[in-house]
Design a protein around this motif. Structure first.
Motif, mmCIF file in Angstrom:
data_model
loop_
_atom_site.group_PDB
_atom_site.id
_atom_site.type_symbol
_atom_site.label_atom_id
_atom_site.label_comp_id
_atom_site.label_asym_id
_atom_site.label_seq_id
_atom_site.Cartn_x
_atom_site.Cartn_y
_atom_site.Cartn_z
ATOM 1 N N ALA A 3 -0.417 26.117 26.387
ATOM 2 C CA ALA A 3 0.883 25.656 25.884
ATOM 3 C C ALA A 3 0.726 24.609 24.792
ATOM 4 O O ALA A 3 1.493 24.592 23.815
ATOM 5 N N THR A 4 -0.272 23.725 24.944
ATOM 6 C CA THR A 4 -0.469 22.700 23.916
ATOM 7 C C THR A 4 -0.872 23.327 22.593
ATOM 8 O O THR A 4 -0.429 22.885 21.524
ATOM 9 N N TRP A 5 -1.689 24.353 22.644
ATOM 10 C CA TRP A 5 -2.094 25.017 21.406
ATOM 11 C C TRP A 5 -0.957 25.834 20.795
ATOM 12 O O TRP A 5 -0.818 25.897 19.567
ATOM 13 N N LYS A 6 -0.146 26.435 21.646
ATOM 14 C CA LYS A 6 1.012 27.163 21.122
ATOM 15 C C LYS A 6 1.976 26.212 20.420
ATOM 16 O O LYS A 6 2.533 26.519 19.357
ATOM 17 N N ALA A 7 2.172 25.016 21.016
ATOM 18 C CA ALA A 7 3.052 24.018 20.396
ATOM 19 C C ALA A 7 2.475 23.548 19.063
ATOM 20 O O ALA A 7 3.209 23.372 18.085
ATOM 21 N N TYR A 8 1.182 23.364 19.034
ATOM 22 C CA TYR A 8 0.537 22.936 17.790
ATOM 23 C C TYR A 8 0.678 24.007 16.714
ATOM 24 O O TYR A 8 1.039 23.718 15.563
ATOM 25 N N ASP A 9 0.388 25.264 17.074
ATOM 26 C CA ASP A 9 0.504 26.353 16.102
ATOM 27 C C ASP A 9 1.930 26.493 15.581
ATOM 28 O O ASP A 9 2.142 26.750 14.387
ATOM 29 N N ALA A 10 2.899 26.320 16.468
ATOM 30 C CA ALA A 10 4.304 26.418 16.052
ATOM 31 C C ALA A 10 4.656 25.299 15.090
ATOM 32 O O ALA A 10 5.391 25.519 14.094
ATOM 33 N N ALA A 11 4.133 24.098 15.352
ATOM 34 C CA ALA A 11 4.414 22.968 14.469
ATOM 35 C C ALA A 11 3.803 23.181 13.088
ATOM 36 O O ALA A 11 4.428 22.893 12.062
ATOM 37 N N VAL A 12 2.574 23.690 13.061
ATOM 38 C CA VAL A 12 1.911 23.959 11.785
ATOM 39 C C VAL A 12 2.684 25.021 11.006
ATOM 40 O O VAL A 12 2.901 24.903 9.802
#
Length: 468
Positions: free
Chosen positions: A216-225
């Motif tokens: 989930a943390t990586w998905k949130a990061y990818d979405a932010a980028v």
């Protein structure tokens, strides 16, 4: 000591004391196996047929195959050709410990890092008709290390053993081994959590809860980028959790050591809870009790033919297990888990005909196309079909006979084992070995009278590790 052993093996290879490497005599661009009984496994049996091999792959199969001019010909008159045997559970070619026993979750380690291409069991496996193997971490951990699917390309380096494009996998384990029931002697290893069967499944569940949060943390990061946020910081990588995220995303296969029916059901339910599929249940000796549930989940089953009672968990094992699971719709393979058993898997598969009434084709599938399906490599190997890798075994009689002996074994169209050449070289290697021993004696310094005993002492045999 390991480095010394490697140097010794390298030196003896140079002296001709181990079988010659296949890459010293590469095959020509086109090879034809002529006039054989071809057991394709998936397309029936062809009598007096030929197989054309071009660039390491099967270019043609049939009874009216045109032999290309200049092709290297192998006369297989009176002989049988089948796909190379695939061992879905092996521990050969490992340089170093099979188990990383310090933790119960060791998904950060991998077999690829310790592959040993000089392991003589590679050559011995070839001599038994094996051309590919799923090399697994041991079973001391609820979640063990990552696997390596290899081809038995004797003479290649560690990287050259790897079967290119094989889906990555990982070893799980249930029961006595991860709860440390098989480890005596006290100490920290015995006190490590988990110590019960319920603890084992808890360890696996907790690991996936962590992996889901990490995902989930990586998905949130990818979405932010993707949204254009230039200030967001990438999460810190976790090498233990990354393989588990790959499982959640369907990118890594789970190969789970298992025995008891109750634990098999526990793991199937956990997989469904986290929405991933168990690729193979390894050993799965009580699989016949829950065959419908295994089939419904879609897991494969890789089992022994008739191993029984070597520990408490195995007391309900029966030789009909493979046949009963097959009848319920489970894709079943017969594996070795042993460098010795590895050499006669054709005979192990034949036992299913006695114990369960399997047909010849069903028995052959259990050591060819079925393990290929379980490992996700069936587009490359497991049957004799045009376009597939030319991994083939030429037997002197039907491979399910107890008298069958591989005469030649090809991997990627190259002959990596030739029994006749092996027999011819045995006396040469024995004579060279005697010469080296005589030379060593002649050059050894004489012992002083009354001096210290300089005779090398035998090494202490290390404790056996749990591999199953």
């Amino acid at each position: 000591m390991k480095r010394l052993a490697t140097l010794v093996l390298t030196a003896t290879a140079a002296a001709g004391l181990v079988p010659a490497r296949a890459d010293a005599q590469p095959a020509g661009p086109v090879t034809v196996i002529r006039n054989a009984t071809v057991l394709t496994v998936t397309k029936g049996t062809l009598e007096k047929a030929s197989i054309v091999i071009r660039n390491g792959r099967i270019a043609a199969v049939g009874t009216n195959v045109e032999v290309p001019r200049g092709a290297t010909e192998i006369d297989a008159t009176g002989r049988f050709v089948m796909p190379g045997i695939i061992d879905a559970h092996s521990h050969i070619a490992i340089d170093g410990a099979v188990n990383e026993t310090s933790l119960s979750v060791t998904s950060m380690v991998g077999i690829e890092d310790v592959l040993n291409p000089d392991d003589i069991d590679i050559y011995r496996g070839l001599a038994g008709g094996v051309t590919a193997a799923n090399v697994l971490h041991g079973s001391a951990n609820a979640i063990g290390g990552k696997n390596a699917v290899i081809k038995l390309r004797w003479g290649k380096d560690a990287q050259g053993l790897l079967l290119e494009g094989a889906p990555p996998g990982i070893k799980f384990a249930l029961g006595e081994n991860p709860k440390r029931a098989n480890f005596g002697g006290g100490g920290a290893a015995e006190r490590r959590y988990p110590a019960t069967r319920m603890g084992v499944i808890d360890v696996i569940r907790e690991a996936f809860l962590e992996a889901r949060a990490y995902q989930a943390t990586w998905k949130a990061y990818d979405a932010a980028v993707k949204a254009g946020d230039r200030t967001v910081q990438a999460p810190r990588r976790d090498l233990k959790l990354e393989p588990l995220v790959e499982i959640l995303e369907g990118k890594r296969l789970v190969h789970a050591h298992s025995y008891r029916a109750d634990e098999i059901l526990q793991l199937l339910r956990l997989g469904e809870e986290f929405k991933f599929r168990i690729a193979t249940l390894q050993h799965v000796l009580e699989g016949y009790k829950v065959a419908d549930e295994i089939a419904r989940h879609g897991a494969g089953a890789s089992t022994f033919s008739d191993w029984w009672a070597y520990k408490f968990e195995a007391y309900d094992a029966i030789p009909y297990n493979a046949a009963l699971m097959t009848e319920r719709g489970v894709v079943v393979s017969i594996n070795s888990d042993s460098a010795e058993e590895h050499r006669h898997l054709n005979q192990e598969a034949a036992k299913t005909m006695k114990y369960g009434g399997m047909t010849e084709e069903q028995a052959l599938r259990m050591i060819t196309i079925n393990p290929a399906l379980q490992l996700g490599i069936d587009k490359r190997v497991g049957s004799i079909e045009v376009g597939k890798d030319a991994d083939l075994v030429i037997y002197d009689t039907h491979p399910l006979s107890t008298y069958a002996v591989p005469q030649q074994v090809l991997v990627d169209g190259t002959v990596y084992f030739d029994r006749q050449k092996d027999l011819e070289q045995r006396e040469v290697r024995a004579r060279r070995k005697r010469e080296l021993k005589d030379k060593e004696k002649a050059t050894a310094p004489a012992a002083r009278p009354g001096g210290p005993d300089t005779t090398p002492k035998a090494e202490t045999t290390p404790a056996l590790e749990v591999r199953r």
